[in-house]
Design a protein around this motif. Structure first.
Motif, short mmCIF file in Angstrom:
data_model
loop_
_atom_site.label_atom_id
_atom_site.label_comp_id
_atom_site.label_asym_id
_atom_site.label_seq_id
_atom_site.Cartn_x
_atom_site.Cartn_y
_atom_site.Cartn_z
N LEU A 54 -27.61 24.51 48.20
CA LEU A 54 -26.58 25.10 48.37
C LEU A 54 -25.88 25.29 49.59
N ILE A 55 -24.54 24.99 49.87
CA ILE A 55 -23.80 25.02 51.04
C ILE A 55 -22.60 25.75 50.70
N ARG A 56 -22.45 26.63 51.61
CA ARG A 56 -21.24 27.45 51.49
C ARG A 56 -20.59 27.87 52.94
N VAL A 57 -19.18 27.40 53.03
CA VAL A 57 -18.52 27.65 54.45
C VAL A 57 -17.20 28.17 54.08
N GLN A 58 -17.27 29.28 54.61
CA GLN A 58 -16.10 30.39 54.50
C GLN A 58 -15.29 30.69 55.88
N ASP A 59 -14.01 30.69 55.71
CA ASP A 59 -13.28 30.53 56.98
C ASP A 59 -12.04 31.71 56.83
N ASN A 60 -11.31 32.01 57.73
CA ASN A 60 -10.05 32.83 57.67
C ASN A 60 -8.88 32.05 58.14
N GLY A 61 -8.95 30.68 57.89
CA GLY A 61 -7.97 29.89 58.26
C GLY A 61 -6.50 30.07 57.51
N ILE A 62 -5.69 28.97 57.35
CA ILE A 62 -4.40 29.23 56.91
C ILE A 62 -4.32 28.95 55.15
N GLY A 63 -5.35 28.40 54.79
CA GLY A 63 -5.61 28.25 53.51
C GLY A 63 -4.82 27.02 52.88
N ILE A 64 -5.13 26.76 51.37
CA ILE A 64 -4.31 25.91 50.86
C ILE A 64 -3.42 26.10 49.68
N ALA A 65 -2.13 25.77 49.60
CA ALA A 65 -1.49 26.51 48.72
C ALA A 65 -1.88 25.84 47.20
N LYS A 66 -1.65 26.60 46.18
CA LYS A 66 -1.85 26.57 44.74
C LYS A 66 -1.78 24.84 44.40
N ASP A 67 -0.48 24.29 44.40
CA ASP A 67 0.13 23.25 44.19
C ASP A 67 -0.42 22.11 45.06
N GLU A 68 -1.19 22.35 45.99
CA GLU A 68 -1.70 21.28 46.92
C GLU A 68 -3.25 21.24 46.57
N LEU A 69 -3.87 21.83 45.90
CA LEU A 69 -5.29 22.12 45.61
C LEU A 69 -6.00 20.80 45.01
N GLU A 70 -5.21 20.27 43.67
CA GLU A 70 -5.75 19.09 43.39
C GLU A 70 -5.29 17.96 44.08
N LEU A 71 -4.43 17.91 44.91
CA LEU A 71 -4.07 16.74 45.58
C LEU A 71 -4.88 16.75 46.82
N ALA A 72 -5.78 17.71 47.46
CA ALA A 72 -6.48 17.63 48.23
C ALA A 72 -7.70 16.91 47.91
N PHE A 73 -8.02 16.81 46.61
CA PHE A 73 -9.18 15.92 46.09
C PHE A 73 -8.93 14.54 46.05
N GLN A 74 -7.70 14.28 46.33
CA GLN A 74 -7.44 12.59 45.97
C GLN A 74 -8.00 11.97 47.14
N PRO A 75 -8.42 10.57 47.21
CA PRO A 75 -8.87 9.88 48.45
C PRO A 75 -7.56 9.61 49.36
N HIS A 76 -7.92 9.98 50.75
CA HIS A 76 -7.36 9.72 51.59
C HIS A 76 -5.87 10.62 51.84
N ALA A 77 -6.05 11.72 51.09
CA ALA A 77 -4.85 12.59 51.05
C ALA A 77 -5.37 13.64 52.11
N THR A 78 -4.16 13.79 53.21
CA THR A 78 -4.40 14.64 54.40
C THR A 78 -3.11 15.23 54.87
N SER A 79 -3.24 16.17 55.49
CA SER A 79 -2.02 16.82 56.30
C SER A 79 -2.17 16.38 57.75
N LYS A 80 -2.98 15.70 58.17
CA LYS A 80 -3.17 15.66 59.72
C LYS A 80 -2.47 14.41 60.25
N ILE A 81 -2.31 13.34 59.49
CA ILE A 81 -1.38 12.23 60.09
C ILE A 81 -0.40 11.85 58.87
N SER A 82 0.74 11.13 59.53
CA SER A 82 1.63 10.37 58.27
C SER A 82 1.56 8.90 58.33
N ASN A 83 1.42 8.26 59.67
CA ASN A 83 1.60 6.85 59.87
C ASN A 83 0.36 6.28 60.70
#
Length: 426
Positions: A54-83
């Motif tokens: 088991l590994i559990r990592v919990q934070d108090n950050g900004i979180g992920i919106a509901k409509d972006e949850l599934e997208l976050a598990f797609q390869p090379h999907a990120t909010s960090k860079i655009s080009n």
């Protein structure tokens, strides 16, 4: 002849995961860096069985919106860079978009998240190869639970070390992240017991003393230097903190824990002549420079970096390290210690004065018999009175010598002596 074909998505994910996720410590690093990028100020890391179970990592950050949850598990999907140009202006720790899909392909992963603007949170997990999103009650921030790591990759699971070894590596990674981000409060729980808790007050020294112990404070040398390319600061350790390996060397570049040969060589070169053979310095070195001068996209793990002007950086770092070391005399101190313990002054012994006159001899004999009876008896025997024979007249001595030389004289003396004896008896 085999034909070229596109690999199935599942196989491609496992290949990518092999580069990003090597062991439980890699999972901790990737998830903690995501939490830091999400502006978290509190991060809790929990592991069981060295992180394999088991590994559990919990934070108090900004979180992920509901409509972006599934997208976050797609390869090379990120909010960090655009080009592509953004790769040389990175101000975040993550940017490849490979961590979550890689973990999901080699473990049983569940993610809980709730941004502050949502009334309740949601969780996402895999079921029969498909992602399922469900509402759930959860605090603000994100929690990622990774179970049964490498359960479907037995070849990778076979190469893991013991649970104790993996636990030490997880703790080492968490410690380095805490030193790189003293403004974040880290809490590590292993096998249900807290093993690390940092204050998160933004002061690097407080984090160092909490991790290494307050007793090392006198051995630390603070430094802070600015150059044309940026700034370098941190703490160097005296020779007493040196280790037999490089585990005491922590390098941070723009908040990223890195392993770089240029920084390491500059540090060890500055310590030449100050440490014994095969000993390595203890140091926490934090470098801040323009992202355009460094390439972080060298390896998927993002731990190796390349500098645009390595020789200039090398020279400036040596100067900064040596300048800090010169300010502190690292020669061993000779402590003055008292060889003999302090004792109270001895009382003078006054010997009884005896008058060596005839009237005191009996007193002396009495003392000797009382305290040294055996020696006294031996002394008395040695000095017992003996009969003192008076010397013979010279005429008798001469006559005896003649008797020894002449047997006739001896016979005459014998007859004369017998006759004297008869006369005395009559």
């Amino acid at each position: 002849m085999t034909r070229i074909k596109i690999l199935p998505q599942e196989v491609a994910h496992k290949i990518a995961a092999g580069e990003v996720i090597e062991r439980p410590a890699s999972v901790i690093k990737e998830l903690a860096e995501n939490s830091i990028d999400a502006q978290s100020t509190q991060i809790t890391l929990e592991i069981r069985n060295g992180g394999i179970e088991l590994i559990r990592v919990q934070d108090n950050g900004i979180g992920i919106a509901k409509d972006e949850l599934e997208l976050a598990f797609q390869p090379h999907a990120t909010s960090k860079i655009s080009n592509a140009e953004d790769l040389f202006s990175l101000y975040t720790l993550g940017f490849r978009g490979e961590a979550l899909p890689s973990m999901a392909s080699i473990s049983k992963l569940t993610l809980y998240s709730r941004p502050s603007y949502q009334e309740h949170g949601y969780k996402i997990y895999q079921k029969s190869g498909e992602f399922v999103v469900e509402p759930v009650g959860t605090p603000e921030g994100t929690t990622v639970v990774v179970e049964d790591l490498f359960y479907n990759v037995p070849a990778r699971l076979k190469f893991l070390k013991s649970a104790a070894t993996e636990r030490r590596r997880v703790l080492d990674m968490a410690t380095r992240l805490a030193l790189a981000h003293p403004h974040v409060a880290f809490r590590v729980i292993a096998e249900g017991k807290p093993v690390l808790s940092t204050p998160g007050n933004g002061r690097l020294l407080d984090t160092i003393l909490l991790v290494e112990g307050k007793n090392i404070a006198p051995e630390l040398i603070k430094f802070n230097n600015e150059f044309a390319w940026g700034q370098v600061q941190g703490y160097l350790g005296s020779a007493r903190l040196a280790k037999g390996n490089r585990s005491g060397e922590v390098f941070v570049m723009n908040g990223r824990v890195v392993y770089n040969e240029t920084i390491r060589s500059a540090l060890e070169k500055a310590y030449e002549g100050l440490l014994k053979g095969r000993m390595f310095p203890w140091a926490v070195v934090a470098i801040e420079l323009n992202p355009e001068l460094v390439d972080c996209n060298v390896h998927p793990a993002k731990e190796e970096i390349r500098f645009a002007e390595e020789q200039i950086l090398f020279s400036d770092l040596i100067q900064a390290f040596r300048s800090a070391l010169r300010e502190r005399n690292l020669a061993p101190k000779v402590e003055k210690r008292e060889i003999f313990a302090k004792t109270s002054p001895k009382t003078a012994v006054v010997q009884e004065q005896l008058q060596w006159a005839p009237q005191t001899w009996e007193h002396v004999d009495k003392v000797l018999r009382e305290y040294r009876p055996e020696r006294t008896r031996d002394t008395e025997a040695a000095f017992a009175p003996t009969t003192i024979m008076e010397p013979k007249p010279k005429a008798e001595v001469v006559q005896e010598e003649k008797a020894e030389l002449d047997p006739n004289v001896e016979a005459e003396q014998t007859e004369s002596g017998l006759e004297e004896t008869r006369n005395m008896l009559i």
